[in-house]
Design an enzyme around this catalytic site. Structure first.
Site, PDB file in Angstrom:
ATOM      1  N   GLU A 110       1.011  -0.711  -4.948  1.00 59.97           N
ATOM      2  CA  GLU A 110       0.036   0.336  -5.241  1.00 59.97           C
ATOM      3  C   GLU A 110       0.816   1.629  -5.436  1.00 59.97           C
ATOM      4  OE1 GLU A 110      -3.700   2.713  -3.220  1.00 59.97           O
ATOM      5  OE2 GLU A 110      -1.860   2.330  -2.125  1.00 59.97           O
ATOM      6  N   ASP A 124       0.830  -1.201   0.000  1.00 63.92           N
ATOM      7  CA  ASP A 124       0.000   0.000   0.000  1.00 63.92           C
ATOM      8  C   ASP A 124       0.865   1.252   0.000  1.00 63.92           C
ATOM      9  OD1 ASP A 124      -2.770   1.261   0.539  1.00 63.92           O
ATOM     10  OD2 ASP A 124      -1.499   2.107   2.124  1.00 63.92           O
TER      11      ASP A 124
END
Length: 542
Positions: A276, A211
């Protein structure tokens, strides 16, 4: 007229993840086993048959870790714990075992850029400037006038800096003030994060989604970010007033990723890693983080997630970003996720939402790269409207009404059309289930051969058995908008993918139409006529 083929011979097709379809589960909203209004791990385990029935290769499971939930799990207080609202570590182990029984890989989130301010690391770091973890977070002195160290702005709202009286310093947070940034430049922090990865690999996970990984390292000189020129782009929050060159995207990030990849490879060659990557430098960073054999397998871009419209230009431009050069990694794509408005509402623009859902699914499944399918996307769910008084998303609350936030994509899954809250739970759920979702519930679509759910299964199955769709090169075809077309090719198989993205019927077929046989279609194309929101996939004969 055809464009240049993209992706020729860049990867071996032997990896399970190469061209895979992964199904994203947002735990709070997928299935509630204990009827407390919040989804949980036992609920997910109980509903895994539905996921397996789609034919997907695996699951991306959003955070379930111990957290005060100020950012709903992306503010982690214990990297190795399961938050009690989701269950226990034993529940997680049962989920892993059941997923593997069903032939599903399990990918989990790792959040290395920041923690919760409740994490024991931060609790120790903030006590003084000399403790063992004093340099585990990003601390800086105030300017002489007491103002923050520089002009950096956070993603959600306001400055990146919050004053802490115990240290007599500011700490950095690129997101909420309760999400202090880790100092990943520090080798001890890197080792602690690698130990976290090892903990979950030992429990049987098949890989990680990293993330906001481009936020994991900053410019230690704390150089001010330059302003964006007046009138360029939208400006609904201070974050959008500057270029984010220095609070993120440090050139040492790939070196840490190489350490992570080395650890993961020690567990065998079939683990999967995907970054990401968002922001104005995302296209460059996606390729940087996946370049060569010692970095990540793939990168997850926002090219489609925040686009206002689906256009041929958008698809062609995105295809062109990954030309298949030597050492190039492998892209991953999504049209919807927990952070972006659902694709049906974002792109249908007043048109037939169910027809558009079918078209979008076919376009997504025809792309070169890995595919992430967000829970409810297989049902064609539109974005839910959540009234202000029921909002839970801190971004939405802070920036209302300029942004509607993320809650509309996070409402509970509708399992049963005739049950309260769609069968998610009996009490009021953490977010309301919109009435329009009940007509699209899983049980209603199961029994309808023409449903979006059953189309999803057919398209995923087609992608799995057709090498050209799963991992082949892609060759754009130059056609006037609103027509979109490209060919996919691998192992002697050649497929034509053609779509009418517009509102009017268009007469078109390939010049050598007799040499193609349609194998799947949406929207009723016949002969030379492509109705609005229609498309087909055809195979080359002979």
């Amino acid at each position: 007229m055809h464009g240049t083929a993209v992706g020729r011979g860049t990867l071996s097709g032997n990896c399970w993840w190469h061209g895979a379809v992964l199904y994203q589960i947002y735990p709070r909203s997928f299935a509630d086993a204990n009827n407390d209004g919040i989804g949980d791990l036992p609920g997910i385990t109980a509903r895994l048959d539905h996921v397996a029935s789609l034919g997907v290769d695996g699951i991306w499971l959003s955070p379930f870790y111990t957290s005060p939930m100020k950012d709903f799990g992306y503010d982690i207080a214990d990297y190795r714990g399961v938050d009690p609202i989701f269950g226990t570590l034993d529940d997680f182990d049962r989920l892993v075992a059941r997923a593997h029984e069903l032939g599903l890989k399990l990918i989990i989130d790792q959040v290395y850029s920041h923690t919760s301010d409740q994490h024991e690391w931060f609790r120790e770091s903030r006590t003084d400037r000399t403790n063992a973890k004093a340099d585990w977070y990003v601390w800086a002195d105030a300017k002489p006038d007491g103002s923050p160290p520089n002009n950096w702005q956070s993603v959600f709202h306001g400055p990146c800096w919050t004053w802490d009286a115990r240290r007599g310093q500011y700490y950095l947070h690129n997101f909420l003030s309760s999400q202090p940034d880790l100092n990943v430049h520090n080798p001890d922090v890197q080792q602690a994060l690698l130990d976290t990865a090892r903990f979950w690999l030992d429990r049987g996970v098949d890989g990680f989604r990293l993330d906001a990984i481009n936020f994991s390292m900053h410019d230690p000189a704390l150089t001010d970010n330059p302003p964006v020129a007046p009138g360029v782009g939208k400006r609904t929050r201070p974050f959008e007033f500057q270029h984010h060159f220095h609070n993120q995207s440090h050139p040492d990030i790939p070196l840490f990723l190489q350490r992570l990849r080395g650890l993961i490879d020690g567990y065998g060659g079939d683990r999967f890693t995907v970054a990401e990557v968002g922001g104005e430098q995302a296209d460059r960073e996606m390729k940087l983080f996946t370049h060569g054999p010692d970095r990540l397998n793939s990168a997850y871009g926002f090219n489609f997630l925040y686009a206002d419209r689906l256009t041929p230009e958008l698809v062609h431009d995105t295809i062109a970003l990954w030309p298949g050069e030597d050492g190039e990694g492998w892209p991953s794509w999504a049209f919807s996720n927990h952070d972006a408005p659902r694709v049906v509402s974002r792109w249908a623009a007043g048109r037939d939402q169910r027809a558009f859902a079918r078209l979008a699914l076919m376009v997504l499944m025809a792309l070169r790269g890995n595919i992430f399918l967000y829970q409810g996307e297989e049902l064609g769910l539109p974005q839910a409207h959540v009234p202000f008084e029921q909002l839970r998303d801190p971004e939405a609350i802070a920036n209302w009404p300029a942004t509607q936030g993320r809650d509309g994509a996070r409402t509970p899954m509708p399992w049963h059309g005739d049950m309260p809250n769609g069968g998610f739970c009996d009490i009021a759920p953490w977010l309301p289930v919109p009435p329009e979702h009940l007509d699209l519930a899983v049980d209603l679509q199961e029994v309808d051969p023409g449903s979006i759910l059953n189309l999803s299964r057919r398209l995923i199955a087609l992608r799995k058995v057709r090498p050209a769709l799963r991992a082949g090169e892609i060759r754009p075809i130059d056609l006037p908008a609103p027509l979109l077309a490209f060919e996919r090719e691998a192992d002697g198989e050649r497929l034509l993918c053609a779509f009418n993205l517009g509102n009017e019927a268009v007469a078109w077929q390939p010049s050598d139409a007799a040499t193609w046989r349609m194998i799947e279609a949406v929207g009723g194309p016949e002969g030379e006529l492509l109705p609005p929101l229609s498309g087909f996939i055809a195979e080359r004969l002979g």
